[in-house]
Design a protein around this motif. Structure first.
Motif, short mmCIF file in Angstrom:
data_model
loop_
_atom_site.label_atom_id
_atom_site.label_comp_id
_atom_site.label_asym_id
_atom_site.label_seq_id
_atom_site.Cartn_x
_atom_site.Cartn_y
_atom_site.Cartn_z
N GLY A 190 87.36 -70.10 36.44
CA GLY A 190 87.12 -71.20 35.51
C GLY A 190 85.71 -71.19 34.98
N GLU A 191 85.56 -71.47 33.68
CA GLU A 191 84.23 -71.48 33.08
C GLU A 191 83.38 -72.60 33.67
N MET A 192 82.10 -72.34 33.83
CA MET A 192 81.20 -73.36 34.37
C MET A 192 79.79 -73.16 33.84
N PHE A 193 78.95 -74.14 34.08
CA PHE A 193 77.56 -74.07 33.63
C PHE A 193 76.89 -72.85 34.28
N PRO A 194 76.09 -72.08 33.53
CA PRO A 194 75.55 -70.80 34.05
C PRO A 194 74.78 -70.91 35.36
N ALA A 195 74.16 -72.07 35.63
CA ALA A 195 73.39 -72.20 36.87
C ALA A 195 74.28 -72.41 38.08
N ASP A 196 75.51 -72.85 37.89
CA ASP A 196 76.37 -73.17 39.02
C ASP A 196 76.72 -71.97 39.90
N PRO A 197 77.09 -70.81 39.32
CA PRO A 197 77.36 -69.65 40.19
C PRO A 197 76.17 -69.26 41.05
N VAL A 198 74.96 -69.41 40.51
CA VAL A 198 73.75 -69.09 41.28
C VAL A 198 73.64 -70.03 42.48
N GLY A 199 73.84 -71.33 42.22
CA GLY A 199 73.79 -72.31 43.29
C GLY A 199 74.87 -72.08 44.33
N ILE A 200 76.06 -71.71 43.87
CA ILE A 200 77.16 -71.43 44.80
C ILE A 200 76.81 -70.24 45.68
N GLY A 201 76.14 -69.25 45.09
CA GLY A 201 75.72 -68.09 45.89
C GLY A 201 74.84 -68.48 47.06
N HIS A 202 73.91 -69.42 46.84
CA HIS A 202 73.05 -69.90 47.93
C HIS A 202 73.87 -70.62 49.00
N MET A 203 74.85 -71.39 48.57
CA MET A 203 75.69 -72.11 49.53
C MET A 203 76.50 -71.17 50.41
N LEU A 204 76.92 -70.04 49.83
CA LEU A 204 77.81 -69.11 50.54
C LEU A 204 77.08 -68.19 51.51
N ALA A 205 75.77 -68.04 51.32
CA ALA A 205 75.01 -67.07 52.13
C ALA A 205 75.19 -67.25 53.64
N PRO A 206 75.13 -68.49 54.18
CA PRO A 206 75.31 -68.64 55.63
C PRO A 206 76.70 -68.21 56.11
N LEU A 207 77.66 -68.15 55.21
CA LEU A 207 79.02 -67.72 55.58
C LEU A 207 79.16 -66.20 55.52
N GLY A 208 78.06 -65.52 55.16
CA GLY A 208 78.14 -64.07 55.01
C GLY A 208 78.86 -63.65 53.75
N LEU A 209 78.83 -64.54 52.72
CA LEU A 209 79.54 -64.29 51.47
C LEU A 209 78.58 -64.34 50.29
N ALA A 210 79.01 -63.79 49.18
CA ALA A 210 78.24 -63.85 47.94
C ALA A 210 79.12 -64.40 46.83
N ALA A 211 78.51 -64.97 45.81
CA ALA A 211 79.26 -65.42 44.64
C ALA A 211 79.66 -64.21 43.81
N GLY A 212 80.94 -64.09 43.54
CA GLY A 212 81.44 -62.98 42.73
C GLY A 212 81.45 -63.34 41.26
N PRO A 213 82.17 -62.58 40.46
CA PRO A 213 82.20 -62.86 39.01
C PRO A 213 82.94 -64.15 38.70
N VAL A 214 82.60 -64.70 37.53
CA VAL A 214 83.30 -65.87 37.01
C VAL A 214 84.39 -65.37 36.07
N VAL A 215 85.61 -65.83 36.29
CA VAL A 215 86.74 -65.51 35.41
C VAL A 215 87.03 -66.73 34.56
N PRO A 216 87.08 -66.58 33.22
CA PRO A 216 87.03 -65.39 32.39
C PRO A 216 85.68 -64.66 32.48
N THR A 217 85.77 -63.33 32.52
CA THR A 217 84.59 -62.50 32.72
C THR A 217 83.88 -62.20 31.40
N ARG A 218 82.69 -61.59 31.53
CA ARG A 218 81.91 -61.21 30.35
C ARG A 218 82.10 -59.75 29.95
#
Length: 478
Positions: A190-218
């Protein structure tokens, strides 16, 4: 047109659309042409060309999308006449146009979109070659009588591209992404504000995960990474065709989003459990984010009654954030359909006493403004217009709410400034309404050289004549 399309051999496509995108109180969109959404997805992708097949007036209107979003690229158009439509020559013209554009030096993909008339006439884009000169060809039908909103049309194209990419990956090696995380990734749907995936990446780090691509992709190669995600986060829960492709690839899908304190805590837990994270990792991820979110919410409270409506698909998420900021939100309307991926948000909102209305019509959204008399109405353009005419401050959801971060600590305080500023304008609206009272309303509507005189007897007489004429016409019709 739906009946004509089915007679013309489009039953399979339309039957699938009826399952994926069930209709609401209206049998056609109340917002812009749905192809607005799919066209935008294609225009945002690198090395992707777009060809439209439809009525000239429709194509002319849709080119607005490319200008509005600064795509700085041409939109291809295959014109037709009654003769080429009936004889099948239009399909040959489309095929020729694709062949002319299929330059692998310029493009990875060409997207061909049938609008209403070619779909109703059975122009068979499925018969186009899968690729020409090494350039992929993706054909989709996006008729207004089959796709209820432009938001869901984004899913039509995203789903078609994911299907193509999944089948490519099943056949052998595919192009590697430009950048690849050294951790398992979470695909964001789902499309979202460009800063949100970056923020989500920080949230996921303690889980040993990274934010992947946003679909629809570029770009196309990001589709492979998206399909390879450890889990799929359905941030926008109506991407039914895309979810089908992810599930075909063996991926688990998690609903809701990290919005507000409760939403973030629940989402991190769901993502962690879906990827096999330990309870300690989940607690660490929550403890790293929740205090900051609490602080942001407390620092920027929102006080007042707010009705929320829109057609982007993130309306429930915005309502959650407003409520945690302190607002009273009695009503949320979304033009998108109910799916199981939005159940966590719906259940949370309903537990707070919110009326959640899926496939909301314009009339229902306006009725909510009338019923609840909010301090602020967030909605589509006509809802905003209606509210302002009643001296109620209002904000257009798409431009003023969607264009802000919503996730995590950054999202927690992002809405307060614009919301509180808008509600602070109530006195200005009241003064303006009093100043212009009676201007342009009722019998005085329009532009006049002299102030019109109301003539109720005249109107009553001709209203009766019109009613009689209507009954006579109805009798003739039967």
């Amino acid at each position: 047109m739906r009946a004509a399309a089915k007679k013309a051999g489009q039953s399979e496509i339309l039957d699938q659309y009826e399952k994926d995108y069930p209709l609401g109180p209206h049998d056609q969109p109340q917002s812009m042409c749905p192809a607005f959404g799919s066209l935008r997805v294609g225009l945002r992708m690198r090395r992707t060309a777009t060809i439209l097949s439809g009525s000239a007036c429709c194509v002319y209107g849709l080119t607005f999308t490319s200008h509005f979003y600064g795509a700085r690229r041409s939109v291809g158009y295959v014109p037709f006449s009654s003769e080429t439509l009936v004889t099948g020559k239009l399909f040959e013209d489309i095929k020729e146009a694709v062949e002319q554009m299929a330059d692998p030096e310029k493009y990875d993909t060409i997207v061909v979109t049938n609008l209403c008339v070619p779909t109703a006439s059975g122009v068979p884009l499925r018969l186009l070659p899968d690729a020409i000169n090494g350039v992929r060809v993706v054909g989709i039908d996006v008729p207004g009588f089959g796709v209820p909103t432009h938001a869901e049309a984004k899913d039509v194209l995203a789903g078609a591209m994911l299907k193509y990419a999944r089948e490519e990956a099943e056949q052998g090696p595919v192009a590697a992404p430009k950048e690849r995380a050294d951790k398992p990734s979470v695909t964001l749907l789902g499309e979202m504000f460009p800063a949100d995936p970056v923020g989500i990446g920080h949230m996921l780090a303690p889980l040993g995960l990274a934010a992947g691509p946003v679909v629809p992709t570029r770009e196309w190669r990001e589709l492979y990474t998206a399909l390879d995600g450890a889990v799929i986060a359905a941030i926008h829960p109506f991407y039914t065709a895309s979810v089908r492709e992810f599930e075909a690839a063996g991926r688990k899908v998690v609903g809701s989003a990290p919005v507000g304190r409760d939403g973030t805590a629940a989402w991190l837990k769901a993502i962690g459990e879906a990827t096999g994270a330990s309870a300690d990792q989940i607690a660490e991820a929550q403890n790293a984010m929740l205090p900051a979110i609490d602080g942001a919410l407390a620092a920027k409270p929102i006080k007042g009654r707010i009705t929320v409506s829109g057609y982007e698909g993130s309306e429930l998420l915005v309502a959650r954030l407003l409520i945690e900021s302190g607002a009273d939100v009695p009503y949320v309307g979304t033009a998108c359909p109910r799916t199981k991926w939005s159940d966590p948000d719906r259940e949370w909102l309903e537990a707070k006493g919110v009326r959640v209305n899926y496939r909301a019509s314009l009339e229902e959204d306006i009725a909510a403004v009338e019923e609840f008399g909010p301090d602020l109405s967030i909605g589509t353009t006509p809802v905003v217009q209606h509210a302002k005419a009643k001296a109620i401050p209002a904000l257009y959801f798409t431009n003023l709410i969607s264009a802000r971060p919503l996730m995590g600590p950054a999202g927690a305080g992002s809405l307060a400034q614009v919301i509180n500023a808008a509600m602070g304008n109530k006195d200005r609206f009241t003064r303006m309404t009093e100043f212009f009272e009676g201007v342009g309303e009722g019998h005085a509507s329009g532009i006049w050289s002299e102030t019109p005189t109301d003539r109720p007897k005249f109107k009553k007489k001709y209203a009766a004549q019109n009613a009689m004429a209507a009954k006579a016409a109805e009798a003739v019709g039967t």
